[in-house]
Design a protein around this motif. Structure first.
Motif, PDB file in Angstrom:
ATOM      1  N   LEU A 169       0.828  -1.204   0.000  1.00 28.20           N
ATOM      2  CA  LEU A 169       0.000   0.000   0.000  1.00 28.20           C
ATOM      3  C   LEU A 169       0.867   1.261   0.000  1.00 28.20           C
ATOM      4  CD1 LEU A 169      -3.005   0.849   0.192  1.00 28.20           C
ATOM      5  CD2 LEU A 169      -2.734   0.832   2.682  1.00 28.20           C
ATOM      6  N   ILE A 170       0.664   2.138  -0.998  1.00 28.64           N
ATOM      7  CA  ILE A 170       1.424   3.384  -1.101  1.00 28.64           C
ATOM      8  C   ILE A 170       0.467   4.540  -1.397  1.00 28.64           C
ATOM      9  CG2 ILE A 170       3.606   2.327  -1.821  1.00 28.64           C
ATOM     10  CD1 ILE A 170       2.837   2.943  -4.720  1.00 28.64           C
ATOM     11  N   GLU A 171       0.938   5.783  -1.185  1.00 34.83           N
ATOM     12  CA  GLU A 171       0.052   6.931  -1.431  1.00 34.83           C
ATOM     13  C   GLU A 171       0.275   7.600  -2.777  1.00 34.83           C
ATOM     14  OE1 GLU A 171       0.428  10.181   1.282  1.00 34.83           O
ATOM     15  OE2 GLU A 171       2.508  10.605   0.735  1.00 34.83           O
ATOM     16  N   HIS A 172       1.408   7.315  -3.427  1.00 39.65           N
ATOM     17  CA  HIS A 172       1.629   7.848  -4.781  1.00 39.65           C
ATOM     18  C   HIS A 172       2.435   6.861  -5.598  1.00 39.65           C
ATOM     19  CE1 HIS A 172       5.420   9.226  -2.839  1.00 39.65           C
ATOM     20  NE2 HIS A 172       5.939   9.010  -4.026  1.00 39.65           N
ATOM     21  N   ASP A 173       2.276   6.924  -6.896  1.00 40.39           N
ATOM     22  CA  ASP A 173       2.925   5.985  -7.815  1.00 40.39           C
ATOM     23  C   ASP A 173       4.407   6.318  -7.963  1.00 40.39           C
ATOM     24  OD1 ASP A 173       3.155   3.894  -9.550  1.00 40.39           O
ATOM     25  OD2 ASP A 173       1.737   4.677 -11.037  1.00 40.39           O
ATOM     26  N   TYR A 174       5.246   5.320  -7.896  1.00 43.90           N
ATOM     27  CA  TYR A 174       6.683   5.500  -8.131  1.00 43.90           C
ATOM     28  C   TYR A 174       7.274   4.139  -8.524  1.00 43.90           C
ATOM     29  CZ  TYR A 174       7.629   3.491  -3.464  1.00 43.90           C
ATOM     30  OH  TYR A 174       7.707   2.661  -2.378  1.00 43.90           O
ATOM     31  N   PRO A 175       8.459   4.114  -9.114  1.00 43.03           N
ATOM     32  CA  PRO A 175       9.022   2.846  -9.623  1.00 43.03           C
ATOM     33  C   PRO A 175       9.578   1.945  -8.523  1.00 43.03           C
ATOM     34  CG  PRO A 175      10.554   4.628 -10.046  1.00 43.03           C
ATOM     35  CD  PRO A 175       9.299   5.272  -9.513  1.00 43.03           C
ATOM     36  N   ALA A 176       8.719   1.517  -7.636  1.00 39.93           N
ATOM     37  CA  ALA A 176       9.113   0.638  -6.533  1.00 39.93           C
ATOM     38  C   ALA A 176       9.572  -0.720  -7.062  1.00 39.93           C
ATOM     39  CB  ALA A 176       7.946   0.462  -5.571  1.00 39.93           C
ATOM     40  N   LYS A 177      10.438  -1.363  -6.291  1.00 37.42           N
ATOM     41  CA  LYS A 177      10.996  -2.648  -6.716  1.00 37.42           C
ATOM     42  C   LYS A 177      10.337  -3.848  -6.040  1.00 37.42           C
ATOM     43  CE  LYS A 177      15.488  -0.657  -7.883  1.00 37.42           C
ATOM     44  NZ  LYS A 177      15.376  -0.900  -9.331  1.00 37.42           N
ATOM     45  N   THR A 178       9.451  -3.588  -5.089  1.00 34.93           N
ATOM     46  CA  THR A 178       8.839  -4.690  -4.352  1.00 34.93           C
ATOM     47  C   THR A 178       8.123  -5.700  -5.253  1.00 34.93           C
ATOM     48  OG1 THR A 178       8.588  -3.328  -2.373  1.00 34.93           O
ATOM     49  CG2 THR A 178       7.213  -5.292  -2.527  1.00 34.93           C
ATOM     50  N   PRO A 179       7.257  -5.273  -6.189  1.00 37.81           N
ATOM     51  CA  PRO A 179       6.565  -6.277  -7.009  1.00 37.81           C
ATOM     52  C   PRO A 179       7.499  -7.185  -7.805  1.00 37.81           C
ATOM     53  CG  PRO A 179       5.457  -4.163  -7.180  1.00 37.81           C
ATOM     54  CD  PRO A 179       6.750  -3.910  -6.465  1.00 37.81           C
ATOM     55  N   VAL A 180       8.506  -6.615  -8.437  1.00 36.19           N
ATOM     56  CA  VAL A 180       9.399  -7.442  -9.248  1.00 36.19           C
ATOM     57  C   VAL A 180      10.206  -8.393  -8.371  1.00 36.19           C
ATOM     58  CG1 VAL A 180      11.375  -5.824  -9.309  1.00 36.19           C
ATOM     59  CG2 VAL A 180      11.011  -7.426 -11.189  1.00 36.19           C
ATOM     60  N   MET A 181      10.573  -7.974  -7.165  1.00 34.56           N
ATOM     61  CA  MET A 181      11.347  -8.850  -6.283  1.00 34.56           C
ATOM     62  C   MET A 181      10.487 -10.002  -5.766  1.00 34.56           C
ATOM     63  SD  MET A 181      13.875  -6.322  -4.112  1.00 34.56           S
ATOM     64  CE  MET A 181      12.562  -5.871  -2.976  1.00 34.56           C
ATOM     65  N   TRP A 182       9.334  -9.667  -5.203  1.00 34.44           N
ATOM     66  CA  TRP A 182       8.481 -10.705  -4.631  1.00 34.44           C
ATOM     67  C   TRP A 182       7.931 -11.643  -5.701  1.00 34.44           C
ATOM     68  CZ3 TRP A 182       5.896 -10.998   0.481  1.00 34.44           C
ATOM     69  CH2 TRP A 182       6.557 -10.223   1.447  1.00 34.44           C
ATOM     70  N   ASN A 183       7.481 -11.090  -6.814  1.00 36.51           N
ATOM     71  CA  ASN A 183       6.904 -11.940  -7.857  1.00 36.51           C
ATOM     72  C   ASN A 183       7.948 -12.836  -8.511  1.00 36.51           C
ATOM     73  OD1 ASN A 183       4.225 -11.062  -7.495  1.00 36.51           O
ATOM     74  ND2 ASN A 183       4.596  -9.234  -8.727  1.00 36.51           N
ATOM     75  N   SER A 184       9.189 -12.382  -8.558  1.00 44.02           N
ATOM     76  CA  SER A 184      10.270 -13.230  -9.076  1.00 44.02           C
ATOM     77  C   SER A 184      10.485 -14.441  -8.173  1.00 44.02           C
ATOM     78  CB  SER A 184      11.567 -12.420  -9.185  1.00 44.02           C
ATOM     79  OG  SER A 184      11.459 -11.441 -10.191  1.00 44.02           O
ATOM     80  N   VAL A 185      10.397 -14.224  -6.860  1.00 43.91           N
ATOM     81  CA  VAL A 185      10.534 -15.343  -5.915  1.00 43.91           C
ATOM     82  C   VAL A 185       9.352 -16.294  -6.052  1.00 43.91           C
ATOM     83  CG1 VAL A 185      10.635 -16.000  -3.477  1.00 43.91           C
ATOM     84  CG2 VAL A 185      11.897 -13.990  -4.284  1.00 43.91           C
ATOM     85  N   TYR A 186       8.139 -15.740  -6.129  1.00 45.69           N
ATOM     86  CA  TYR A 186       6.968 -16.592  -6.279  1.00 45.69           C
ATOM     87  C   TYR A 186       7.071 -17.460  -7.531  1.00 45.69           C
ATOM     88  CZ  TYR A 186       4.424 -14.000  -2.623  1.00 45.69           C
ATOM     89  OH  TYR A 186       4.010 -13.454  -1.431  1.00 45.69           O
ATOM     90  N   ARG A 187       7.527 -16.851  -8.641  1.00 52.28           N
ATOM     91  CA  ARG A 187       7.623 -17.617  -9.895  1.00 52.28           C
ATOM     92  C   ARG A 187       8.731 -18.667  -9.819  1.00 52.28           C
ATOM     93  NH1 ARG A 187       6.429 -12.521 -12.377  1.00 52.28           N
ATOM     94  NH2 ARG A 187       8.640 -12.071 -12.503  1.00 52.28           N
ATOM     95  N   LYS A 188       9.873 -18.282  -9.280  1.00 56.94           N
ATOM     96  CA  LYS A 188      11.016 -19.207  -9.248  1.00 56.94           C
ATOM     97  C   LYS A 188      10.696 -20.464  -8.458  1.00 56.94           C
ATOM     98  CE  LYS A 188      15.921 -19.595  -8.213  1.00 56.94           C
ATOM     99  NZ  LYS A 188      17.174 -18.873  -7.895  1.00 56.94           N
ATOM    100  N   PHE A 189       9.942 -20.287  -7.367  1.00 53.47           N
ATOM    101  CA  PHE A 189       9.664 -21.433  -6.508  1.00 53.47           C
ATOM    102  C   PHE A 189       8.236 -21.962  -6.688  1.00 53.47           C
ATOM    103  CE2 PHE A 189      13.069 -18.991  -4.411  1.00 53.47           C
ATOM    104  CZ  PHE A 189      14.065 -19.957  -4.464  1.00 53.47           C
ATOM    105  N   ASN A 190       7.639 -21.613  -7.837  1.00 51.17           N
ATOM    106  CA  ASN A 190       6.344 -22.170  -8.251  1.00 51.17           C
ATOM    107  C   ASN A 190       5.236 -21.986  -7.218  1.00 51.17           C
ATOM    108  OD1 ASN A 190       7.407 -23.214 -10.737  1.00 51.17           O
ATOM    109  ND2 ASN A 190       8.373 -24.853  -9.524  1.00 51.17           N
ATOM    110  N   ILE A 191       5.109 -20.766  -6.742  1.00 48.73           N
ATOM    111  CA  ILE A 191       4.046 -20.440  -5.789  1.00 48.73           C
ATOM    112  C   ILE A 191       2.975 -19.642  -6.518  1.00 48.73           C
ATOM    113  CG2 ILE A 191       3.469 -19.284  -3.624  1.00 48.73           C
ATOM    114  CD1 ILE A 191       6.416 -19.566  -2.848  1.00 48.73           C
ATOM    115  N   SER A 192       1.742 -20.081  -6.445  1.00 47.18           N
ATOM    116  CA  SER A 192       0.643 -19.374  -7.099  1.00 47.18           C
ATOM    117  C   SER A 192       0.163 -18.238  -6.198  1.00 47.18           C
ATOM    118  CB  SER A 192      -0.499 -20.341  -7.406  1.00 47.18           C
ATOM    119  OG  SER A 192      -0.095 -21.295  -8.350  1.00 47.18           O
ATOM    120  N   ALA A 193       0.968 -17.206  -6.146  1.00 50.92           N
ATOM    121  CA  ALA A 193       0.650 -16.022  -5.353  1.00 50.92           C
ATOM    122  C   ALA A 193       1.187 -14.816  -6.101  1.00 50.92           C
ATOM    123  CB  ALA A 193       1.270 -16.123  -3.961  1.00 50.92           C
TER     124      ALA A 193
END
Length: 365
Positions: free
Chosen positions: A57-81
């Motif tokens: 949750l954020i109050e303004h849009d900016y090029p945060a790295k959280t989605p790419v980091m977390w989603n890369s882990v989810y994909r690498k370890f085959n987690i449907s999240a």
């Protein structure tokens, strides 16, 4: 049912067969315009179509790295999240949190810029150090639907600063850090650097906020007089940076919006005019000339391109530390709070998560 067991049931679809999930309530917040999916972060999903998810949750849009980091882990370890970054307004925080608690797909998630201080009164439980800091950057939802708050920002930043000094075979202990700004992430950073034995000087536009933070730190650590954190207004920047080992911007100067063209090293006069910005830049360049070239110049602000503060530091030949390493290390700590037991059961080590997140964030190591 324990938190681990409940989460295991939700995540097992990522390690095995997928199961049907009931309709989520988060969609209604999107449809009503209360939340909006961020567009600037890389790999931020365009929808909520996941069996389970974490919401940052954020109050303004900016090029945060959280989605790419977390989603890369989810994909690498085959987690449907999925990890989804959403923009909201603090005035709607109560309604947002009610949905977080009711949404069966919501596991927890990040608390970003604008919300770190505000969420505390809406939490059911809070980690003791996060309570003392007065800011939260991550939440875990319990099986009972309660929200538990933590703060991993300070740990993440301290590790990244330790790495920089470690390259010179130096430790943080007894180093002087001048922190520009207070509140939110700045509070967490100040607490953890104090815990590492750094001598802190906290300077803020609103002096009372800096004073309140130093009082909290000195009371919590029960420092002797010579170890106590000190505070002041922005008028003391020039004097205090002269013998600093690290100058760290945690203020809003340099962020997108009204203050994006201001340097953290000098006063930012309001209203925002071309003349006031030029004055700030000129004064900042002058003060840079007084800082030891051995000092580390750090800015936690993440945006497209360097902040004025980091830009000046680079051109003057200083060693710099931006916000990327902190985001990675705090992200790993937060991820581990949520997924540790499930990952350990699968033989997935914390270092594997760190390596994946570093690669995803484009961090050179």
């Amino acid at each position: 049912m324990g938190l681990h067991t409940d989460m295991k049931n939700k995540l097992e679809k990522g390690f095995g067969e997928k199961k049907e999930t009931e309709e989520v309530n988060m969609k209604s917040l999107i449809e009503k315009g209360i939340l909006k999916l961020a567009e600037k972060p890389k790999d931020n999903p365009e929808n909520l179509n996941f069996p389970v998810y974490t919401i940052s949750l954020i109050e303004h849009d900016y090029p945060a790295k959280t989605p790419v980091m977390w989603n890369s882990v989810y994909r690498k370890f085959n987690i449907s999240a999925g990890n989804i970054m959403a923009i909201g307004d603090t005035k709607n925080i109560q309604q947002i949190f009610e949905v977080f608690k009711k949404d069966p797909k919501y596991l927890g998630g990040g608390v970003g810029v604008g919300f770190k201080d505000e969420v505390i009164e809406f939490l059911d439980e809070i980690d003791p150090i996060a309570k003392e800091i007065g800011a939260v950057n991550f939440m875990v939802k319990t099986p009972e639907g309660k929200l538990r708050g933590f703060n991993t920002d300070g740990v993440g930043y301290a590790v990244s600063l330790e790495e920089v000094f470690g390259k010179k075979d130096e430790r943080l202990e007894n180093k002087k850090a001048v922190i520009l700004g207070s509140g939110g992430t700045g509070n967490a950073i100040a607490f953890m650097l104090a815990d590492k034995g750094m001598r802190l000087v906290i300077l803020n536009r609103t002096t009372k906020k800096a004073e309140a933070l130093t009082d909290k730190i000195n009371r919590y650590f029960n420092f002797d007089e010579d170890k106590k954190a000190r505070f002041g207004g922005e008028d003391l920047i020039e004097r205090e940076v002269v013998d600093a080992d690290a100058v760290i911007n945690v203020s809003t100067k340099g962020t997108s919006g009204d203050f994006e063209n201001y340097s953290a090293l000098a006063l930012a006069k309001i209203p925002v005019t071309e003349e006031n910005i030029k004055e700030n830049i000129k004064e900042s360049q002058r003060i840079f000339g007084k800082i030891s070239k051995k000092a580390i110049i750090s800015d936690i602000v993440l945006r497209s391109g360097d902040t004025p503060f980091i830009n000046f530091a680079k051109s003057a030949g200083f060693e710099i530390l931006d916000g990327t390493p902190m985001v990675i290390y705090q992200g790993v700590e937060a991820f581990w709070l949520l997924h540790r037991r499930d990952f350990e059961e699968k033989g997935i080590a914390k270092q594997e998560v760190l390596k994946t997140m570093k690669e995803a964030a484009g961090f050179v190591f």
